[in-house]
Design a protein around this motif. Structure first.
Motif, short mmCIF file in Angstrom:
data_model
loop_
_atom_site.label_atom_id
_atom_site.label_comp_id
_atom_site.label_asym_id
_atom_site.label_seq_id
_atom_site.Cartn_x
_atom_site.Cartn_y
_atom_site.Cartn_z
N ASP A 131 -35.58 50.78 107.60
CA ASP A 131 -36.84 51.18 108.24
C ASP A 131 -37.59 49.99 108.86
O ASP A 131 -38.54 50.19 109.60
N TYR A 132 -37.20 48.79 108.51
CA TYR A 132 -37.99 47.63 108.93
C TYR A 132 -37.78 47.32 110.40
O TYR A 132 -36.66 47.37 110.90
N ALA A 133 -38.87 46.98 111.08
CA ALA A 133 -38.80 46.60 112.49
C ALA A 133 -38.10 45.24 112.61
O ALA A 133 -38.16 44.44 111.68
N GLU B 227 -40.22 42.39 111.60
CA GLU B 227 -40.41 42.26 110.15
C GLU B 227 -39.18 41.63 109.50
O GLU B 227 -39.29 40.80 108.59
N GLN C 22 -49.16 46.61 103.45
CA GLN C 22 -48.01 47.27 104.06
C GLN C 22 -48.17 48.77 103.84
O GLN C 22 -48.77 49.18 102.86
N PRO D 48 -45.37 51.44 103.68
CA PRO D 48 -43.95 51.77 103.80
C PRO D 48 -43.68 53.19 104.29
O PRO D 48 -42.67 53.41 104.98
N ARG E 145 -44.08 53.11 108.01
CA ARG E 145 -42.92 52.38 108.55
C ARG E 145 -41.72 53.33 108.63
O ARG E 145 -41.00 53.37 109.62
N ARG E 146 -41.54 54.12 107.57
CA ARG E 146 -40.38 55.02 107.51
C ARG E 146 -40.45 56.12 108.56
O ARG E 146 -39.45 56.49 109.15
#
Ligand SMILES: [Zn+2]
Length: 259
Positions: A36-38, A41, A250, A252, A255-256
Motif C-alpha cells: 500500500d505504500y507510495a 514513502e 500516519q 494506514p 493509505r490502503r
C-alpha cells in the motif's frame, strides 16, 4: 550548524551503506502490507532502514544465523512505526537479538510478599527497558502474513520501545504534543475496559486477547492492528484509531484505500 553536520553525517552513512536493490525488493516481497505504500514513502523507509541498520546490531543467539534479508525484514518493520516521526526515538540502546525459536527469558522478580519468582514461560519477543529487543525468528517470519498469523511481532516490540521512552511500558508513550495525554488516556481506557470485559466473557475477539494483559500490551497489540489491519481497529475502536493517526502521524487505512 549542528543540523548541517547531522545532515552531512546522515548522507555519508546513506551513501556508504546503500542496500542492494535485489535485497530491498526481496524484503518488500516478504512483507505484503507494504504494497500500500507510495513510492515516496518506500524511498524514505529505505533510507531509514539503512540508518537503522547502521546504528543497531542485529545478532543471532543459540546458533541462529541472521541473514541479510532477515536484518532488512526486521529493520523495515521497526522503521514503519517512525516513518513520519524520528529515528532518534530508537536511540539509547543497541542490540536486537534473534533466537531460532521461542525463548525462556529466565528473569526474576520479587512480589509484594518478598517471594522471588522466575519467569520461565517461553516468549516470542521481548523489549527490555533501555536494553535489547529480543525476537524469535519463526514468529517474525510468520508475522509477514497477517491473514494467518493475526499478529506482527516486530511492530509489537517496537511499540513497546516507543512506550518505554516514558519509563516502564504503560500504554502511554510520550505523545510529542501530537495529541493530549487526557484524550489519549480517555480513548485507551474506554477501549481497554471494553476489550478486557469481552475477553473475560470468553468472547471470540478478532484482536489478539493478549491485548487484555495490561494497558502496555493493549497499546502494543493495537499498534500491530493499526499498521497491519487498520480497518479492524477502525471498526472496533475508532477513537483509538484516531489517537494513533495523531501519534504515529500516519493513516494506514487511508493509505490502503488510496486516499
Ligand atoms: Zn508485549
Amino acid at each position: 550548524m549542528l543540523a548541517a553536520f547531522r545532515r552531512w553525517r546522515r548522507d555519508r552513512v546513506l551513501a556508504a551503506n546503500a542496500l542492494p536493490d535485489a535485497l530491498w525488493d526481496d524484503a518488500l516481497d516478504a512483507l505484503p502490507f507494504l504494497d500500500d505504500y507510495a513510492p515516496e514513502e518506500l524511498d524514505r523507509l529505505r533510507n531509514l532502514v539503512v540508518l537503522f541498520l547502521h546504528a543497531k546490531s542485529i545478532v543471532g543467539a543459540q546458533g541462529h544465523e541472521v541473514t541479510a534479508l532477515q536484518r532488512v525484514v526486521i529493520a523495515v518493520q521497526a522503521c514503519v512505526l517512525v516513518l513520519n516521526l524520528d529515528l532518534a526515538l530508537y536511540e539509547g540502546w543497541h542490540n536486537i537479538v534473534v533466537y531460532p525459536g521461542e525463548f525462556v527469558p529466565g528473569w526474576q522478580w520479587e512480589d509484594d510478599a518478598g517471594v522471588v519468582h522466575t519467569n520461565d514461560e517461553p516468549m516470542a519477543g521481548e523489549a527490555m527497558l533501555r536494553g535489547p529487543v529480543i525476537l524469535s525468528w519463526p514468529d517474525v517470519a510468520a508475522s509477514a502474513d497477517w491473514e494467518s498469523a493475526g499478529m506482527n511481532l516486530v511492530i509489537h516490540e517496537f511499540a513497546h520501545k516507543l512506550d518505554m521512552l516514558g519509563g516502564e511500558a504503560d500504554g502511554c508513550p510520550p505523545l510529542g504534543g501530537r495529541t493530549t495525554v487526557a484524550e489519549w488516556k480517555k480513548a485507551m481506557a474506554v477501549a481497554y475496559t471494553d476489550f478486557s470485559a469481552r475477553v473475560d466473557r470468553d468472547e471470540d475477539t478478532a484482536i489478539d486477547p493478549y491485548a487484555a494483559e495490561s494497558p502496555g500490551e493493549f497499546f502494543a497489540v493495537l499498534s500491530e492492528v493499526f499498521f497491519a489491519e487498520p480497518e479492524l481497529l477502525i471498526a472496533q475502536y475508532p477513537a483509538v484509531y484516531a489517537q494513533f493517526v495523531a501519534f504515529y502521524r500516519q493513516d494506514p487505512a487511508a493509505r490502503r484505500s488510496g486516499a
